[in-house]
Design a protein around this motif. Structure first.
Motif, PDB file in Angstrom:
ATOM      1  N   ARG A  47       0.846  -1.193   0.000  1.00 39.33           N
ATOM      2  CA  ARG A  47       0.000   0.000   0.000  1.00 39.33           C
ATOM      3  C   ARG A  47       0.882   1.243   0.000  1.00 39.33           C
ATOM      4  O   ARG A  47       1.739   1.418   0.871  1.00 39.33           O
ATOM      5  CB  ARG A  47      -0.930   0.018   1.215  1.00 39.33           C
ATOM      6  CG  ARG A  47      -2.032   1.094   1.103  1.00 39.33           C
ATOM      7  CD  ARG A  47      -3.054   0.960   2.217  1.00 39.33           C
ATOM      8  NE  ARG A  47      -3.745  -0.319   2.206  1.00 39.33           N
ATOM      9  CZ  ARG A  47      -4.749  -0.621   1.372  1.00 39.33           C
ATOM     10  NH1 ARG A  47      -5.157   0.252   0.475  1.00 39.33           N
ATOM     11  NH2 ARG A  47      -5.316  -1.812   1.439  1.00 39.33           N
ATOM     12  N   MET A  48       0.687   2.108  -0.995  1.00 37.56           N
ATOM     13  CA  MET A  48       1.495   3.305  -1.140  1.00 37.56           C
ATOM     14  C   MET A  48       0.909   4.439  -0.291  1.00 37.56           C
ATOM     15  O   MET A  48      -0.207   4.348   0.226  1.00 37.56           O
ATOM     16  CB  MET A  48       1.575   3.713  -2.610  1.00 37.56           C
ATOM     17  CG  MET A  48       1.972   2.565  -3.552  1.00 37.56           C
ATOM     18  SD  MET A  48       3.487   1.698  -3.066  1.00 37.56           S
ATOM     19  CE  MET A  48       4.710   2.874  -3.656  1.00 37.56           C
ATOM     20  N   ASP A  49       1.648   5.522  -0.171  1.00 35.59           N
ATOM     21  CA  ASP A  49       1.227   6.621   0.697  1.00 35.59           C
ATOM     22  C   ASP A  49      -0.094   7.248   0.263  1.00 35.59           C
ATOM     23  O   ASP A  49      -0.849   7.778   1.092  1.00 35.59           O
ATOM     24  CB  ASP A  49       2.315   7.707   0.732  1.00 35.59           C
ATOM     25  CG  ASP A  49       3.554   7.256   1.498  1.00 35.59           C
ATOM     26  OD1 ASP A  49       3.471   6.250   2.224  1.00 35.59           O
ATOM     27  OD2 ASP A  49       4.613   7.910   1.357  1.00 35.59           O
ATOM     28  N   ASN A  50      -0.380   7.199  -1.051  1.00 33.68           N
ATOM     29  CA  ASN A  50      -1.625   7.809  -1.538  1.00 33.68           C
ATOM     30  C   ASN A  50      -2.833   6.879  -1.420  1.00 33.68           C
ATOM     31  O   ASN A  50      -3.935   7.220  -1.865  1.00 33.68           O
ATOM     32  CB  ASN A  50      -1.462   8.273  -2.985  1.00 33.68           C
ATOM     33  CG  ASN A  50      -1.213   7.110  -3.958  1.00 33.68           C
ATOM     34  OD1 ASN A  50      -1.225   5.946  -3.554  1.00 33.68           O
ATOM     35  ND2 ASN A  50      -0.995   7.437  -5.234  1.00 33.68           N
ATOM     36  N   ASP A  52      -3.148   3.894  -2.865  1.00 34.57           N
ATOM     37  CA  ASP A  52      -3.162   2.880  -3.920  1.00 34.57           C
ATOM     38  C   ASP A  52      -2.351   1.661  -3.502  1.00 34.57           C
ATOM     39  O   ASP A  52      -1.438   1.747  -2.668  1.00 34.57           O
ATOM     40  CB  ASP A  52      -2.563   3.436  -5.218  1.00 34.57           C
ATOM     41  CG  ASP A  52      -3.459   4.500  -5.855  1.00 34.57           C
ATOM     42  OD1 ASP A  52      -4.630   4.614  -5.438  1.00 34.57           O
ATOM     43  OD2 ASP A  52      -2.965   5.212  -6.754  1.00 34.57           O
ATOM     44  N   GLU A  54       0.176  -1.183  -5.036  1.00 32.15           N
ATOM     45  CA  GLU A  54       1.013  -1.549  -6.180  1.00 32.15           C
ATOM     46  C   GLU A  54       1.571  -2.945  -5.970  1.00 32.15           C
ATOM     47  O   GLU A  54       1.890  -3.339  -4.845  1.00 32.15           O
ATOM     48  CB  GLU A  54       2.168  -0.560  -6.365  1.00 32.15           C
ATOM     49  CG  GLU A  54       1.733   0.798  -6.890  1.00 32.15           C
ATOM     50  CD  GLU A  54       2.932   1.669  -7.266  1.00 32.15           C
ATOM     51  OE1 GLU A  54       4.041   1.114  -7.495  1.00 32.15           O
ATOM     52  OE2 GLU A  54       2.756   2.895  -7.326  1.00 32.15           O
ATOM     53  N   CYS A 112      12.117  -2.381  -8.458  1.00 35.51           N
ATOM     54  CA  CYS A 112      11.521  -1.154  -7.946  1.00 35.51           C
ATOM     55  C   CYS A 112      12.516  -0.014  -8.136  1.00 35.51           C
ATOM     56  O   CYS A 112      13.681  -0.254  -8.430  1.00 35.51           O
ATOM     57  CB  CYS A 112      11.179  -1.289  -6.457  1.00 35.51           C
ATOM     58  SG  CYS A 112      12.642  -1.445  -5.393  1.00 35.51           S
ATOM     59  N   MET A 117      10.455   6.309  -3.947  1.00 36.21           N
ATOM     60  CA  MET A 117       9.573   5.864  -2.874  1.00 36.21           C
ATOM     61  C   MET A 117       9.880   6.629  -1.598  1.00 36.21           C
ATOM     62  O   MET A 117      11.034   6.984  -1.332  1.00 36.21           O
ATOM     63  CB  MET A 117       9.758   4.359  -2.633  1.00 36.21           C
ATOM     64  CG  MET A 117       9.464   3.502  -3.853  1.00 36.21           C
ATOM     65  SD  MET A 117       9.940   1.762  -3.645  1.00 36.21           S
ATOM     66  CE  MET A 117       8.733   1.232  -2.443  1.00 36.21           C
ATOM     67  N   SER A 118       8.838   6.881  -0.812  1.00 36.26           N
ATOM     68  CA  SER A 118       9.058   7.501   0.490  1.00 36.26           C
ATOM     69  C   SER A 118       9.669   6.483   1.439  1.00 36.26           C
ATOM     70  O   SER A 118       9.671   5.281   1.165  1.00 36.26           O
ATOM     71  CB  SER A 118       7.727   8.000   1.064  1.00 36.26           C
ATOM     72  OG  SER A 118       6.909   6.889   1.443  1.00 36.26           O
ATOM     73  N   GLU A 121       7.015   3.956   2.414  1.00 34.30           N
ATOM     74  CA  GLU A 121       6.746   2.989   1.345  1.00 34.30           C
ATOM     75  C   GLU A 121       7.870   1.964   1.250  1.00 34.30           C
ATOM     76  O   GLU A 121       7.628   0.766   1.070  1.00 34.30           O
ATOM     77  CB  GLU A 121       6.585   3.723   0.017  1.00 34.30           C
ATOM     78  CG  GLU A 121       5.299   4.534  -0.077  1.00 34.30           C
ATOM     79  CD  GLU A 121       5.246   5.425  -1.307  1.00 34.30           C
ATOM     80  OE1 GLU A 121       4.124   5.830  -1.695  1.00 34.30           O
ATOM     81  OE2 GLU A 121       6.322   5.747  -1.874  1.00 34.30           O
ATOM     82  N   ARG A 124       7.538  -0.524   4.120  1.00 36.30           N
ATOM     83  CA  ARG A 124       6.452  -1.484   3.913  1.00 36.30           C
ATOM     84  C   ARG A 124       6.826  -2.510   2.839  1.00 36.30           C
ATOM     85  O   ARG A 124       6.554  -3.708   2.991  1.00 36.30           O
ATOM     86  CB  ARG A 124       5.158  -0.756   3.542  1.00 36.30           C
ATOM     87  CG  ARG A 124       4.549   0.037   4.693  1.00 36.30           C
ATOM     88  CD  ARG A 124       3.120   0.460   4.397  1.00 36.30           C
ATOM     89  NE  ARG A 124       3.024   1.446   3.334  1.00 36.30           N
ATOM     90  CZ  ARG A 124       3.097   2.774   3.504  1.00 36.30           C
ATOM     91  NH1 ARG A 124       3.279   3.271   4.731  1.00 36.30           N
ATOM     92  NH2 ARG A 124       2.974   3.603   2.494  1.00 36.30           N
ATOM     93  N   MET A 125       7.449  -2.049   1.769  1.00 36.81           N
ATOM     94  CA  MET A 125       7.855  -2.970   0.709  1.00 36.81           C
ATOM     95  C   MET A 125       8.917  -3.952   1.211  1.00 36.81           C
ATOM     96  O   MET A 125       8.853  -5.158   0.953  1.00 36.81           O
ATOM     97  CB  MET A 125       8.393  -2.204  -0.495  1.00 36.81           C
ATOM     98  CG  MET A 125       8.691  -3.109  -1.694  1.00 36.81           C
ATOM     99  SD  MET A 125       9.809  -2.362  -2.874  1.00 36.81           S
ATOM    100  CE  MET A 125      11.365  -2.417  -1.970  1.00 36.81           C
TER     101      MET A 125
END
Length: 417
Positions: A47-50, A52, A54, A112, A117-118, A121, A124-125
Motif C-alpha cells: 500500500r502506497m502513501d496515496n 493505492d 502496487e 523497484c 519511494m518515500s 513505502e 512497507r515494501m
C-alpha cells in the motif's frame, strides 16, 4: 557509446564452463554446478502513501549450499531480473569459496525504484518482501546482506520482520545491520577495504609505485566512494570519479574528501569545482594506471575494451567485464583482479558479523580489519600462485581455486538419495 545487451547469467555460466573444462570436471558435476539449487519468485502488494496498492516482483536465488548456508545481498533496482539474480548468486558461490569462508552463494532483489519511494513505502515494501522470502532465509539456511540501493536500515527492517515472525530477536538472520541491532564494526567499509588490499598487492606484483599512479573509480556509492578514499590513502592520485549522473575528471587529481562532501550536499558529483564533466563511458577510457569499476555489470565490453588505458583493473563491482572484453584486456597485457576476489571483503566481514551474532560476542574494529587483511592477502596470493602454475590470468586462477573447492564439497556429500 552503445552498451551490448548481455545476459549476466550467460556470462557466469561461460566463466564456470571454462574453469570446469580445465579442471576436467565430470558431466554430473558440471550439470549440478551450472544450475541454481533454488529459485523463488514472489509477487506481492504494497500500500502506497496515496492509498493505492502496487504489485512488486522480487526474487531470492540460492545457487549452491554444499559448503554452508547460502549468503548474498539484496538489491532494489528497476533493472533487477531473474537472470541477473541467478548470475549474482553463482558469483557469490565462487566468491565465498575463493576466500575460504563456509558459505554457499545466494542473491535477492526487488524490481523497484527506491529513489521514487518515500521512507514509509520503502519500509512497507521491504517488510513484505522479507515476509515472502522468509520461507528460505534463516541464520542456518540463507543469510542476506546489503547490495545495490539497500543499506543497514533496510537490513534492520528485515531482521526485525523475521524476528517478529519467530517471537524473539534473531540478529544472525542478516548481515550489514546497524551496530545497535547486532551489526559488526568495519562492515560498512569492508568491501572497499578488501579492494584496497588487493590493489596494493597487485601494484606490488606489477612493480607499480602507488605514488606514481593515477586512478579512476566508476561508481560513487558505498563501495566506490570508500574505495576512492582508501586508494588515495595508498598514495595513488585519483583523477576520475563518477556516479549515476555522470563523471568528473581532473588530470592533476581530485580531492576525494571534497568530492565526498560535495556529493552529500548536492546529491551528485556533477559540478564538482575544479573538474570537467565526462560521461560514464568516457570515464572508463580516461588516461590512468588503475581503473576500478564499482558500479554495474557489463561496463567493460568489446566496444570499449580496446580503448582502456589502465594497466590494472580492479573489479569492485560484480561482473563489470564481459567475456569478450576479458579476452581483449588479457591480450593487451592489462591485469584484471576479478570480482570474486577483489570485492570479497564485504562477504568476509559479513561472515565475521554472522559469527559474532551467533556467539553474542563482538570484536573490536581493529581485530576485524586485521582478520580481513589476512584473509584477503592469503586469498590473493593463492589466486596468483594458481594462475602462475596454470599459466592463466587471475580470473581463471580464481575460478580454478573456487570451483575446485565447491566441486570437492559436492563430491563428498554426493547425490541424495
Amino acid at each position: 557509446m552503445a552498451i551490448d545487451i548481455i545476459n549476466p547469467y550467460d556470462v557466469a555460466v561461460a566463466q564456470f564452463d571454462d574453469a570446469a573444462e580445465r579442471l576436467g570436471l565430470s558431466q554430473a558435476m558440471r550439470a549440478i554446478l551450472r544450475k541454481p539449487k533454488r529459485e523463488l519468485t514472489v509477487n506481492f502488494p504494497v500500500r502506497m502513501d496515496n492509498g493505492d496498492v502496487e504489485m512488486f516482483t522480487g526474487y531470492r536465488v540460492q545457487h549452491n549450499i554444499n559448503r554452508g548456508p547460502a549468503k548474498g545481498g539484496i538489491r532494489f533496482s528497476p533493472q533487477v531480473s531473474l537472470d541477473e539474480v541467478r548470475a549474482l548468486a553463482m558469483w557469490m558461490t565462487w566468491k565465498c569459496a575463493v576466500v575460504g569462508i563456509p558459505f554457499g552463494g545466494a542473491k535477492g532483489g526487488v524490481i523497484c525504484d527506491p529513489h521514487k519511494m518515500s521512507r514509509a513505502e520503502l519500509e512497507r515494501m521491504t517488510r513484505r518482501y522479507a515476509t515472502e522470502i522468509s520461507i528460505l532465509i534463516g541464520p542456518d539456511s540463507d543469510i542476506p546482506a546489503p547490495d545495490m540501493n539497500t543499506n543497514p536500515q533496510v537490513m534492520g527492517w528485515i531482521m526485525d520482520t523475521y524476528s517478529m515472525h519467530r517471537g524473539y530477536s534473531i540478529p544472525a538472520v542478516i548481515t550489514g545491520k546497524p551496530l545497535a541491532v547486532g551489526g559488526s564494526e568495519g562492515r560498512l567499509e569492508a568491501t572497499a577495504r578488501g579492494v584496497q588490499v588487493v590493489t596494493r598487492a597487485a601494484l606490488r606484483d606489477l612493480g607499480m609505485i602507488p605514488e606514481d599512479c593515477k586512478a579512476v573509480i566508476q561508481g560513487f556509492g558505498n563501495v566506490g566512494s570508500i574505495a576512492a578514499r582508501l586508494i588515495k590513502e595508498l598514495g595513488c592520485k585519483v583523477v576520475g570519479l563518477s556516479d549515476i549522473s555522470g563523471g568528473v575528471y581532473n588530470p592533476k587529481g581530485i580531492d576525494v574528501y571534497t568530492a565526498l562532501r560535495y556529493s552529500r550536499e548536492h546529491g551528485s558529483l556533477l559540478g564538482l569545482p575544479g573538474t570537467e564533466t565526462v560521461t560514464n563511458s568516457e570515464l572508463l577510457e580516461l588516461p590512468c594506471d588503475v581503473l576500478v569499476p564499482a558500479a554495474l555489470e557489463n561496463q567493460l565490453t568489446k566496444l570499449n575494451a580496446t580503448r582502456i588505458k589502465a594497466r590494472l583493473v580492479i573489479e569492485a563491482a560484480n561482473g563489470p567485464t564481459t567475456l569478450e572484453a576479458d579476452h581483449i584486456l588479457n591480450d593487451r597485457g592489462i591485469t584484471v583482479v576479478p570480482d570474486i576476489l577483489a570485492n570479497a571483503g564485504g562477504v568476509t566481514v559479513s561472515y565475521f558479523e554472522w559469527v559474532q551474532d551467533l556467539q553474542r560476542f563482538f570484536w573490536a574494529e581493529g581485530e576485524i580489519n586485521e582478520r580481513l587483511e589476512n584473509i584477503m592477502q592469503r586469498s590473493y596470493q593463492a589466486v596468483r600462485r594458481k594462475s602462475e602454475e596454470q599459466h592463466v590470468n587471475l580470473r581463471l586462477g580464481a575460478y580454478l581455486l573456487a570451483v575446485a573447492r565447491v566441486a570437492e564439497a559436492t563430491e563428498i556429500r554426493g547425490v541424495y538419495p
